[in-house]
Motif scaffolding. Structure first.
Motif, PDB file in Angstrom:
ATOM      1  N   THR A  55      24.689  88.133  38.283  1.00 53.16           N
ATOM      2  CA  THR A  55      24.856  86.719  37.959  1.00 53.16           C
ATOM      3  C   THR A  55      23.718  85.917  38.585  1.00 53.16           C
ATOM      4  O   THR A  55      23.199  86.274  39.640  1.00 53.16           O
ATOM      5  CB  THR A  55      26.212  86.185  38.446  1.00 53.16           C
ATOM      6  N   LEU A  89      18.671  78.327  32.782  1.00 53.05           N
ATOM      7  CA  LEU A  89      19.522  79.503  32.598  1.00 53.05           C
ATOM      8  C   LEU A  89      20.236  79.536  31.249  1.00 53.05           C
ATOM      9  O   LEU A  89      20.388  80.602  30.664  1.00 53.05           O
ATOM     10  CB  LEU A  89      20.535  79.617  33.737  1.00 53.05           C
ATOM     11  N   LEU A  92      18.625  81.435  28.483  1.00 54.24           N
ATOM     12  CA  LEU A  92      18.563  82.898  28.546  1.00 54.24           C
ATOM     13  C   LEU A  92      19.687  83.568  27.763  1.00 54.24           C
ATOM     14  O   LEU A  92      19.648  84.773  27.514  1.00 54.24           O
ATOM     15  CB  LEU A  92      18.604  83.380  29.999  1.00 54.24           C
ATOM     16  N   LEU A  93      20.681  82.790  27.379  1.00 51.86           N
ATOM     17  CA  LEU A  93      21.820  83.337  26.652  1.00 51.86           C
ATOM     18  C   LEU A  93      21.355  83.979  25.343  1.00 51.86           C
ATOM     19  O   LEU A  93      20.659  83.367  24.546  1.00 51.86           O
ATOM     20  CB  LEU A  93      22.837  82.235  26.365  1.00 51.86           C
ATOM     21  N   GLY A 106      20.714  88.041  28.830  1.00 45.90           N
ATOM     22  CA  GLY A 106      21.670  86.952  29.043  1.00 45.90           C
ATOM     23  C   GLY A 106      22.856  87.134  28.121  1.00 45.90           C
ATOM     24  O   GLY A 106      22.742  86.931  26.910  1.00 45.90           O
TER      25      GLY A 106
END
Length: 123
Positions: A55, A89, A92-93, A106
């Protein structure tokens, strides 16, 4: 996109203290060597172990919490493995990205959990 890896953390047991590391071995399909999720001992391991390998949290998110006077949360207390800076962040998914020479993907957003809310007094 580029950013900086600021710190690495892991905990051997659920609820155990987060240890700051200079380096760590990434184990494909498991996570970080010695971390509770790689050892299948994390508090959420029973539900989705393959999606909780590593994470991340951004230094900017922690700074925002502090600036809004919501809570002062040290990076290690966030219970996240990697503290990064200069990385959006959410972008990044669904993407593959490198952290050092480790290829990561991600998979899902990791919103603050009930454990973290209790620990930080946000509940």
């Amino acid at each position: 996109m580029s950013g900086e890896l600021v710190a690495i953390y892991h905990a051997a047991d659920k609820g155990g203290p987060m240890q700051v590391l200079d380096s760590v071995k990434a184990i494909p399909g498991l996570g970080l060597e010695g971390d509770r999720y790689a050892l299948q001992k994390g508090s959420l391991s029973r539900w989705s172990p393959s999606k909780r390998q590593v994470t991340l949290i951004s230094a900017e998110a922690l700074d925002e919490l502090e600036s809004e006077s919501v809570v002062l949360l040290a990076a290690g207390d966030s219970r996240r493995n990697l503290l990064v800076q200069g990385v959006p962040l959410n972008d990044l998914l669904g993407c593959s990205f490198l952290v050092g020479d480790v290829l990561m993907e991600g998979v899902r957003l990791c919103q603050p959990c009930k454990y973290l809310e209790r620990k930080s007094g946000l509940e």
